[in-house]
Design a protein around this motif. Structure first.
Motif, PDB file in Angstrom:
ATOM      1  N   GLY A   7       0.824  -1.198   0.000  1.00 25.47           N
ATOM      2  CA  GLY A   7       0.000   0.000   0.000  1.00 25.47           C
ATOM      3  C   GLY A   7       0.866   1.260   0.000  1.00 25.47           C
ATOM      4  N   ASP A   8       2.091   1.131  -0.491  1.00 25.21           N
ATOM      5  CA  ASP A   8       3.031   2.256  -0.560  1.00 25.21           C
ATOM      6  C   ASP A   8       3.241   2.918   0.787  1.00 25.21           C
ATOM      7  N   THR A   9       3.651   2.122   1.738  1.00 27.31           N
ATOM      8  CA  THR A   9       3.925   2.631   3.086  1.00 27.31           C
ATOM      9  C   THR A   9       5.380   2.340   3.458  1.00 27.31           C
ATOM     10  N   GLY A  10       5.836   3.036   4.479  1.00 31.54           N
ATOM     11  CA  GLY A  10       7.185   2.776   4.995  1.00 31.54           C
ATOM     12  C   GLY A  10       8.272   3.500   4.224  1.00 31.54           C
ATOM     13  N   LEU A  11       9.503   3.064   4.437  1.00 36.53           N
ATOM     14  CA  LEU A  11      10.665   3.774   3.895  1.00 36.53           C
ATOM     15  C   LEU A  11      10.796   3.620   2.386  1.00 36.53           C
ATOM     16  N   ASN A  12      11.449   4.600   1.776  1.00 33.10           N
ATOM     17  CA  ASN A  12      11.772   4.528   0.358  1.00 33.10           C
ATOM     18  C   ASN A  12      12.872   3.504   0.115  1.00 33.10           C
ATOM     19  N   THR A  13      12.778   2.806  -1.003  1.00 36.13           N
ATOM     20  CA  THR A  13      13.799   1.826  -1.394  1.00 36.13           C
ATOM     21  C   THR A  13      14.280   2.206  -2.793  1.00 36.13           C
ATOM     22  N   GLY A  14      15.167   1.411  -3.345  1.00 32.03           N
ATOM     23  CA  GLY A  14      15.549   1.591  -4.745  1.00 32.03           C
ATOM     24  C   GLY A  14      14.406   1.233  -5.686  1.00 32.03           C
ATOM     25  N   GLY A  15      13.457   0.449  -5.209  1.00 36.23           N
ATOM     26  CA  GLY A  15      12.330   0.010  -6.034  1.00 36.23           C
ATOM     27  C   GLY A  15      12.033  -1.446  -5.748  1.00 36.23           C
ATOM     28  N   MET A  16      10.759  -1.756  -5.476  1.00 39.36           N
ATOM     29  CA  MET A  16      10.365  -3.099  -5.025  1.00 39.36           C
ATOM     30  C   MET A  16       9.663  -3.904  -6.112  1.00 39.36           C
ATOM     31  N   GLY A  17       9.441  -3.282  -7.271  1.00 40.24           N
ATOM     32  CA  GLY A  17       8.774  -3.981  -8.354  1.00 40.24           C
ATOM     33  C   GLY A  17       8.453  -2.988  -9.443  1.00 40.24           C
ATOM     34  N   ALA A  18       8.011  -3.491 -10.588  1.00 37.63           N
ATOM     35  CA  ALA A  18       7.680  -2.580 -11.690  1.00 37.63           C
ATOM     36  C   ALA A  18       6.723  -3.260 -12.651  1.00 37.63           C
ATOM     37  N   VAL A  19       5.988  -2.410 -13.378  1.00 31.33           N
ATOM     38  CA  VAL A  19       5.012  -2.867 -14.359  1.00 31.33           C
ATOM     39  C   VAL A  19       5.206  -2.057 -15.647  1.00 31.33           C
ATOM     40  N   SER A  20       5.158  -2.734 -16.794  1.00 34.40           N
ATOM     41  CA  SER A  20       5.198  -2.046 -18.084  1.00 34.40           C
ATOM     42  C   SER A  20       4.238  -2.747 -19.037  1.00 34.40           C
ATOM     43  N   PRO A  21       3.418  -2.055 -19.838  1.00 37.35           N
ATOM     44  CA  PRO A  21       3.262  -0.606 -19.827  1.00 37.35           C
ATOM     45  C   PRO A  21       2.427  -0.150 -18.645  1.00 37.35           C
ATOM     46  N   VAL A  22       2.361   1.171 -18.438  1.00 41.30           N
ATOM     47  CA  VAL A  22       1.525   1.733 -17.384  1.00 41.30           C
ATOM     48  C   VAL A  22       0.135   1.974 -17.983  1.00 41.30           C
ATOM     49  N   PRO A  23      -0.888   1.249 -17.494  1.00 44.23           N
ATOM     50  CA  PRO A  23      -2.201   1.292 -18.150  1.00 44.23           C
ATOM     51  C   PRO A  23      -2.813   2.697 -18.254  1.00 44.23           C
ATOM     52  N   TYR A  24      -2.538   3.584 -17.286  1.00 45.86           N
ATOM     53  CA  TYR A  24      -3.218   4.887 -17.335  1.00 45.86           C
ATOM     54  C   TYR A  24      -2.511   5.923 -18.206  1.00 45.86           C
ATOM     55  N   VAL A  25      -1.397   5.556 -18.806  1.00 44.19           N
ATOM     56  CA  VAL A  25      -0.747   6.511 -19.725  1.00 44.19           C
ATOM     57  C   VAL A  25      -1.324   6.288 -21.120  1.00 44.19           C
ATOM     58  N   ASP A  26      -2.195   7.207 -21.547  1.00 41.70           N
ATOM     59  CA  ASP A  26      -2.809   7.039 -22.868  1.00 41.70           C
ATOM     60  C   ASP A  26      -2.076   7.902 -23.898  1.00 41.70           C
ATOM     61  N   ALA A  27      -2.550   7.819 -25.150  1.00 41.26           N
ATOM     62  CA  ALA A  27      -1.868   8.521 -26.246  1.00 41.26           C
ATOM     63  C   ALA A  27      -1.892  10.036 -26.045  1.00 41.26           C
ATOM     64  N   VAL A  28      -2.965  10.541 -25.453  1.00 39.43           N
ATOM     65  CA  VAL A  28      -3.081  12.002 -25.264  1.00 39.43           C
ATOM     66  C   VAL A  28      -2.010  12.480 -24.272  1.00 39.43           C
ATOM     67  N   LEU A  29      -1.898  11.751 -23.155  1.00 39.67           N
ATOM     68  CA  LEU A  29      -0.891  12.121 -22.155  1.00 39.67           C
ATOM     69  C   LEU A  29       0.520  11.972 -22.730  1.00 39.67           C
ATOM     70  N   MET A  30       0.729  10.882 -23.476  1.00 38.73           N
ATOM     71  CA  MET A  30       2.056  10.628 -24.063  1.00 38.73           C
ATOM     72  C   MET A  30       2.435  11.736 -25.037  1.00 38.73           C
ATOM     73  N   GLU A  31       1.450  12.230 -25.783  1.00 35.51           N
ATOM     74  CA  GLU A  31       1.733  13.313 -26.732  1.00 35.51           C
ATOM     75  C   GLU A  31       2.175  14.568 -25.983  1.00 35.51           C
ATOM     76  N   LYS A  32       1.511  14.840 -24.851  1.00 35.08           N
ATOM     77  CA  LYS A  32       1.897  16.010 -24.045  1.00 35.08           C
ATOM     78  C   LYS A  32       3.321  15.839 -23.518  1.00 35.08           C
ATOM     79  N   ILE A  33       3.614  14.621 -23.045  1.00 32.61           N
ATOM     80  CA  ILE A  33       4.953  14.369 -22.494  1.00 32.61           C
ATOM     81  C   ILE A  33       6.008  14.561 -23.582  1.00 32.61           C
ATOM     82  N   GLU A  34       5.697  14.054 -24.774  1.00 29.84           N
ATOM     83  CA  GLU A  34       6.686  14.165 -25.853  1.00 29.84           C
ATOM     84  C   GLU A  34       6.888  15.620 -26.286  1.00 29.84           C
ATOM     85  N   SER A  35       5.777  16.326 -26.539  1.00 30.88           N
ATOM     86  CA  SER A  35       5.933  17.672 -27.105  1.00 30.88           C
ATOM     87  C   SER A  35       6.393  18.695 -26.070  1.00 30.88           C
ATOM     88  N   ARG A  36       5.948  18.543 -24.826  1.00 34.68           N
ATOM     89  CA  ARG A  36       6.289  19.570 -23.829  1.00 34.68           C
ATOM     90  C   ARG A  36       7.566  19.263 -23.061  1.00 34.68           C
TER      91      ARG A  36
END
Ligand code: AMP
Ligand code: GLY
Length: 424
Positions: free
Chosen positions: A225-254
């Motif tokens: 539940g994202d609690t406790g101390l920060n680590t280097g990283g405890m896991g990862a997921v790709s792709p990130v489902p909530y990043v859609d084409a509209v958001l990606m376009e903003k990230i790329e252009s801006r």
């Protein structure tokens, strides 16, 4: 060709795993590597920041390319070390120049770069021991919570987020006057707090053009539940489902485009990865940090989804021909779960025997902190193994990772059981 890879974590095992699949890679050395890289390449017991020892190795073994995993050698200037040495200058180093690496090596440098190139970032000011009282006054003009960032490299621990004003002032004094993070907190950046969802964007650039790599999300905290101390990283997921084409376009252009254009305008040599940390505030992506390398454990899910030959990509970076390559990405999801030593990210024991590795099916085990002792794989760090799996969606992938984790064991082994749950 003969290639040298610097580093010893899960990120480097994932790079090595992919690079040896390339017909262009005849021999791979890893310095210093781990038990995972030892099984597929030649480990050399040299520190990634011992440039003289690296030079000797490179000349002795006729190494033709150097790929840099972690930030330390980059911030210390390995790119420039090669460029300015008559015997090494023809050998490409995948990573930015020393100036480019300042984007990670100095928070203030990064903020100045962002502002100069009109890239969206949180409002800020920076302070030193001489201006600590102005820093306290500046804090009083902001709304809680307060974000304090040590300017220099502090092994991922240099950012404090504090809710109480008096405590924030106290910590600012600790950092600047009390040298809480040593030389890294000689300067402190105070930043406006951004409320939103964090995401990362990974870019590979030859300094002129770029490729955006698959998105990935990591899980930074030790506790479920994202609690406790920060680590280097405890896991990862790709792709990130909530990043859609509209958001990606903003990230790329801006963000991505003006970053690469900024390198050119400022004369910054940059041939490597840019890892852009973002917070999505009401669908407006805002930069919170640059890293000048790939993320770990994000690499353990991004690299397995690359169908394109990684060595071919690195050669294109070296030769400034990245625009000639089309990135091919595996449609499947990839997930990874990090197995860590009990006690991590605080004190933990090393040297625990790892069993069950031979029973893994349908997952890839990337070694993060391991070494071989008398042919036995033992733990050798806080983060020990990353268990990566593919699936038609991340739920299917994560299920495989957890099924395989059931077969693995070492004393005091710990891991998060909720990787991906927030994405459901
Ligand atoms: P950094 O080392 O810059 O990635 O910061 C570490 C963590 O602090 C990030 O992953 C964020 O969770 C958080 N953080 C950094 N800057 C901000 C900010 N301006 N507002 C909110 N959270 C932040
Ligand atoms: N996983 C975050 C990092 O590599 O910095």
């Amino acid at each position: 060709m003969t290639i040298l890879l610097l580093g010893s974590g899960g990120r480097e095992h994932a790079f090595a795993w992919k690079m040896i699949q390339s017909p262009l890679c005849d021999q791979l050395f890893v310095a210093p590597g781990n038990a995972g890289t030892a099984a597929i390449a030649t480990n050399v017991n040299i520190s990634p920041t011992d440039f003289d020892a690296i030079k000797t190795l490179v000349l002795q073994e006729n190494i033709e390319m150097v790929v840099v995993g972690p930030e330390d050698p980059l911030v210390k200037g390995i790119f420039d070390f090669f460029k300015n040495d008559d015997k090494l200058s023809h050998i490409p180093v995948i990573g930015p120049s020393k100036t480019g690496a300042q984007l990670e090596g100095s928070k203030e440098f990064a903020k100045e770069f962002l502002v100069k190139h009109n890239i969206p970032t949180a409002a800020y000011d920076s302070f030193t021991a001489e201006t600590v009282e102005q820093g306290c006054d500046f804090l009083a003009t902001l709304k809680a919570p307060y974000v304090l960032k040590a300017d220099g490299l502090a092994a991922g621990k240099g950012v404090l987020i504090i809710h109480d004003l008096a405590e924030a002032k106290e910590e600012l004094r600790n950092m600047l006057v009390g040298q809480k993070f040593g030389a890294a907190s000689t300067k402190v950046v105070i930043e406006e707090f951004l409320d939103g969802i964090e995401l990362s964007c990974f870019v590979l650039t030859d300094g002129k053009t770029y490729k955006i790599l698959p998105t990935a999300k990591d899980y930074k905290r030790i506790g479920e539940g994202d609690t406790g101390l920060n680590t280097g990283g405890m896991g990862a997921v790709s792709p990130v489902p909530y990043v859609d084409a509209v958001l990606m376009e903003k990230i790329e252009s801006r963000i991505v485009k003006p970053t690469i254009e900024g390198f050119q305008k400022d004369g910054i040599e940059y041939k490597g990865f840019v890892f852009i940390g973002l917070i999505n505030v009401n669908n407006e992506p805002i930069v919170i940090e640059y890293n000048v390398r790939m993320g770990d454990p994000e690499t353990e899910v991004v690299v397995p989804r690359l169908k394109t030959d990684l060595v071919e990509l690195f050669l294109a970076v070296a030769n400034e021909k990245l625009d000639e390559i089309t990135l091919e990405i595996d449609e499947r999801s990839a997930t990874t779960v990090m197995l860590v030593s009990g006690g991590y990210p605080e004190d933990y024991e090393k040297g625990k025997v790892i069993t069950g590795l031979e029973n893994i099916t349908d997952s890839i085990v990337f070694h993060a902190g391991t070494k071989l002792e008398n042919d036995t794989v033992i733990s050798n760090g806080g983060r020990v193994l990353a268990i990566t799996s593919y699936g038609n969606d991340f739920q299917e992938a994560i299920k495989k990772s957890y099924q395989n984790i059931d077969k693995l064991h070492f004393d005091k082994m710990n891991f998060r059981k909720d990787i991906g749950n927030d994405l459901l």
